[in-house]
Scaffold this motif. Structure first.
Motif, PDB file in Angstrom:
ATOM      1  N   LEU A 186      17.852 -38.106  16.102  1.00  0.00           N
ATOM      2  CA  LEU A 186      16.795 -37.649  17.007  1.00  0.00           C
ATOM      3  C   LEU A 186      16.100 -36.395  16.497  1.00  0.00           C
ATOM      4  N   GLY A 187      16.766 -35.680  15.593  1.00  0.00           N
ATOM      5  CA  GLY A 187      16.167 -34.476  15.038  1.00  0.00           C
ATOM      6  C   GLY A 187      15.296 -34.717  13.818  1.00  0.00           C
ATOM      7  N   VAL A 188      15.240 -35.951  13.350  1.00  0.00           N
ATOM      8  CA  VAL A 188      14.423 -36.277  12.172  1.00  0.00           C
ATOM      9  C   VAL A 188      13.036 -36.696  12.632  1.00  0.00           C
ATOM     10  N   GLY A 189      12.008 -35.980  12.178  1.00  0.00           N
ATOM     11  CA  GLY A 189      10.640 -36.312  12.551  1.00  0.00           C
ATOM     12  C   GLY A 189      10.149 -37.565  11.850  1.00  0.00           C
ATOM     13  N   ASN A 190       9.044 -38.085  12.341  1.00  0.00           N
ATOM     14  CA  ASN A 190       8.411 -39.238  11.694  1.00  0.00           C
ATOM     15  C   ASN A 190       8.086 -38.890  10.246  1.00  0.00           C
ATOM     16  N   LEU A 191       8.030 -39.898   9.404  1.00  0.00           N
ATOM     17  CA  LEU A 191       7.755 -39.669   7.985  1.00  0.00           C
ATOM     18  C   LEU A 191       6.277 -39.346   7.794  1.00  0.00           C
ATOM     19  N   VAL A 192       6.021 -38.133   7.340  1.00  0.00           N
ATOM     20  CA  VAL A 192       4.656 -37.655   7.130  1.00  0.00           C
ATOM     21  C   VAL A 192       4.033 -38.397   5.951  1.00  0.00           C
ATOM     22  N   PHE A 193       2.768 -38.798   6.089  1.00  0.00           N
ATOM     23  CA  PHE A 193       2.073 -39.409   4.954  1.00  0.00           C
ATOM     24  C   PHE A 193       2.002 -38.410   3.795  1.00  0.00           C
ATOM     25  N   ASP A 194       2.159 -38.923   2.579  1.00  0.00           N
ATOM     26  CA  ASP A 194       2.227 -38.035   1.412  1.00  0.00           C
ATOM     27  C   ASP A 194       0.956 -37.220   1.191  1.00  0.00           C
ATOM     28  N   ASP A 195      -0.200 -37.713   1.672  1.00  0.00           N
ATOM     29  CA  ASP A 195      -1.446 -36.999   1.424  1.00  0.00           C
ATOM     30  C   ASP A 195      -1.860 -36.071   2.567  1.00  0.00           C
ATOM     31  N   VAL A 196      -0.964 -35.860   3.549  1.00  0.00           N
ATOM     32  CA  VAL A 196      -1.240 -34.895   4.615  1.00  0.00           C
ATOM     33  C   VAL A 196      -1.219 -33.488   4.004  1.00  0.00           C
ATOM     34  N   PRO A 197      -2.137 -32.598   4.415  1.00  0.00           N
ATOM     35  CA  PRO A 197      -2.161 -31.243   3.851  1.00  0.00           C
ATOM     36  C   PRO A 197      -0.813 -30.538   3.994  1.00  0.00           C
TER      37      PRO A 197
ATOM     38  N   TYR B 103      -4.578 -25.981   8.194  1.00  0.00           N
ATOM     39  CA  TYR B 103      -5.374 -27.176   8.482  1.00  0.00           C
ATOM     40  C   TYR B 103      -6.554 -27.267   7.518  1.00  0.00           C
ATOM     41  N   VAL B 104      -7.127 -28.449   7.432  1.00  0.00           N
ATOM     42  CA  VAL B 104      -8.296 -28.669   6.585  1.00  0.00           C
ATOM     43  C   VAL B 104      -9.447 -29.149   7.466  1.00  0.00           C
ATOM     44  N   VAL B 105     -10.589 -28.473   7.388  1.00  0.00           N
ATOM     45  CA  VAL B 105     -11.763 -28.900   8.151  1.00  0.00           C
ATOM     46  C   VAL B 105     -12.375 -30.102   7.436  1.00  0.00           C
ATOM     47  N   ARG B 106     -12.343 -31.248   8.079  1.00  0.00           N
ATOM     48  CA  ARG B 106     -12.850 -32.474   7.474  1.00  0.00           C
ATOM     49  C   ARG B 106     -14.334 -32.687   7.752  1.00  0.00           C
ATOM     50  N   GLU B 107     -14.835 -32.125   8.857  1.00  0.00           N
ATOM     51  CA  GLU B 107     -16.210 -32.401   9.243  1.00  0.00           C
ATOM     52  C   GLU B 107     -16.692 -31.326  10.218  1.00  0.00           C
ATOM     53  N   THR B 108     -17.952 -30.941  10.119  1.00  0.00           N
ATOM     54  CA  THR B 108     -18.586 -30.061  11.101  1.00  0.00           C
ATOM     55  C   THR B 108     -19.815 -30.786  11.636  1.00  0.00           C
ATOM     56  N   ILE B 109     -19.851 -30.967  12.944  1.00  0.00           N
ATOM     57  CA  ILE B 109     -20.916 -31.757  13.581  1.00  0.00           C
ATOM     58  C   ILE B 109     -21.659 -30.875  14.583  1.00  0.00           C
TER      59      ILE B 109
ATOM     60  N   LEU C 287     -10.600 -31.330  12.379  1.00  0.00           N
ATOM     61  CA  LEU C 287      -9.579 -30.723  11.534  1.00  0.00           C
ATOM     62  C   LEU C 287      -8.447 -31.715  11.294  1.00  0.00           C
ATOM     63  N   GLU C 288      -7.918 -31.732  10.073  1.00  0.00           N
ATOM     64  CA  GLU C 288      -6.667 -32.451   9.825  1.00  0.00           C
ATOM     65  C   GLU C 288      -5.556 -31.417   9.745  1.00  0.00           C
ATOM     66  N   LEU C 289      -4.525 -31.606  10.550  1.00  0.00           N
ATOM     67  CA  LEU C 289      -3.440 -30.628  10.610  1.00  0.00           C
ATOM     68  C   LEU C 289      -2.504 -30.760   9.415  1.00  0.00           C
ATOM     69  N   ALA C 290      -1.932 -29.629   9.027  1.00  0.00           N
ATOM     70  CA  ALA C 290      -0.952 -29.613   7.947  1.00  0.00           C
ATOM     71  C   ALA C 290       0.374 -30.178   8.443  1.00  0.00           C
ATOM     72  N   ALA C 291       1.202 -30.616   7.515  1.00  0.00           N
ATOM     73  CA  ALA C 291       2.456 -31.291   7.861  1.00  0.00           C
ATOM     74  C   ALA C 291       3.360 -30.431   8.733  1.00  0.00           C
TER      75      ALA C 291
END
Length: 428
Positions: free
Chosen positions: A95-106, A113-119, A314-318
């Protein structure tokens, strides 16, 4: 995967800033558990074989077999008990193990975080000759927000939405639900109280447990988001893969203790203990989860654009992901009084993590397997009201009503301040 590719789990834990040693502990407990199960099964099998021989045996042979049977009985009990205890320990550790983060997540934490778009572009209020007022000043002038009475009745971080403030919430709910239905979501009004299994299954009793309200007398939890009852809606079910994706839009109150936020955003209704929210939720084929995630994000962007608000994606960092998310995007609206963007929506891809915990599967062509689950906030009411009031304030104190909201506000294009002695009256 723990047995065949533990390094994948270690990389994810490391990216989250969580314990890598936990993986080694899990491997050790898993191995001990499997050994106990094997020892139990071996002793049980020998016990059964001897049970067939004893009736035919005589004399010393029978005495020896009976003695061995007694030994085996103790071995069966000991190993069965050990296996059960190790199973519990393994489950608690897992229960203490988080979901597996995608390898390309910041990589990194909260500030990475990384700003992906400004609208959209924030208004130049100075060029318009307008002195920016914050949402609380504007809301009080409209007779829309009453924080003092909220604190009087319920304590700090509570509020009343009154008059046009209540109308504005209802307008936002209706616009959000209409938008969700038009995009193929089934509307749902879910329960706001859930069992521990629903909270645990969605991942809200791990690192987020301190932020959850619990009713101890009833062993129920107040949900912090409709994600929880929507995720648990199909728990212990096998879905028809042909029906995927199954999309729901839930409207519910959200309760959060805001643990650890002492002194942060204390003015107004930005960080509160209760607010209403329209939440999107999707069950889909795991192979489609990343494309579905982009669709949910697209729905959020379209909704914010309808409200004529400047915002960033924004895409959040791992290290800033919740326990159940493999990837997460936030939308931050521009808040003029703070001269910065602040979070108003988010969307997470939880892959099969929640479905495994809640035992939600589908019959696919290659067999029965867990589905993927995704969630996305379409409209968090209080923060959306803040963004609307501040970005659409006018020189005369009125508030421009975005075109999309007007049908739900009796066609009004402006919200106008009430007289000083208006509906809120005078407190003693």
């Amino acid at each position: 995967m723990l047995r065949t590719d533990p390094d994948r789990i270690r990389r994810s834990q490391l990216a989250r800033g969580e314990s890598v040693e936990l993986v080694d502990k899990l491997i050790s407990v898993d191995e001990s558990r499997r050994q106990a199960i094997a020892a139990y099964e071996s002793a049980r099998a020998e016990q059964k074989d001897l049970g067939k021989l004893i009736p035919k045996a005589q004399g010393e042979e029978k005495t020896t077999l009976l003695a061995r049977t007694k030994e085996l009985s103790e071995l069966v009990k000991t190993n069965e008990s050990a296996a059960k205890q190790l199973e519990v320990e393994f489950g608690e550790l897992m229960l203490g193990v988080g979901n597996l983060v995608f390898d390309d997540v910041p990589e990194g934490g909260e500030d990475d975080y990384v700003v992906r778009e400004t609208i959209g572009t924030p208004r130049d209020f100075e060029a318009e000759g307008i002195t920016v007022r914050d949402h609380l000043d504007l809301g009080e002038a409209l007779g829309a927000i009453d924080v003092p009475r909220g604190a009087k009745v319920s304590g700090s971080r509570f509020y009343y939405l009154t008059g046009v403030g209540a109308e504005l919430e209802l307008a936002l709910i209706n616009l959000a639900m209409q938008t969700a239905i038009a995009n193929g979501f089934t509307p749902i009004i879910p329960p706001a109280l859930v069992k521990p299994s629903a909270m645990e299954g969605t991942g809200f009793l791990g690192q987020a447990a301190d932020d959850v309200y619990r009713l101890e007398a009833d062993d129920l939890y107040l949900v912090g988001t409709a994600e929880v009852p929507l995720a648990a809606y199909h728990s212990e079910e096998i879905l028809d893969a042909a029906a995927l994706p199954m999309r729901y839009a839930g409207y519910s109150p959200s309760y959060r203790r805001e643990a650890g936020s002492y002194g942060k955003d204390t003015r107004g209704i930005f960080r509160v203990h209760w607010f209403d929210k329209v939440e999107m939720f999707s069950y889909c084929d795991p192979e489609d989860s990343q494309a579905e995630h982009q669709r949910l994000l697209g729905f959020e962007k379209d909704f914010i654009s309808k409200l004529e608000l400047p915002f960033q994606v924004l895409e959040l960092a791992a290290g800033d992901l919740g326990l159940s998310a493999a990837r997460k995007y936030d939308c931050y609206a521009w808040i003029p009084s703070q001269q910065r963007y602040r979070e108003i929506t988010s969307t997470s891809n939880c892959t099969e993590f929640q479905a495994r915990r809640l035992n939600i599967r589908a019959r696919f062509a290659n067999g029965t397997a867990p589905v993927a689950t995704l969630n996305g906030t379409l409209c968090a009411i209080t923060r959306t009201i803040i963004a609307l009031l501040e970005n659409h304030q006018q020189a005369d104190g009125s508030i421009h009503v975005p075109v999309a909201l007007r049908p739900f506000l009796a066609g009004r294009d402006r919200l106008v301040p009430r007289p000083t002695a208006g509906a809120q009256g005078q407190q003693r």
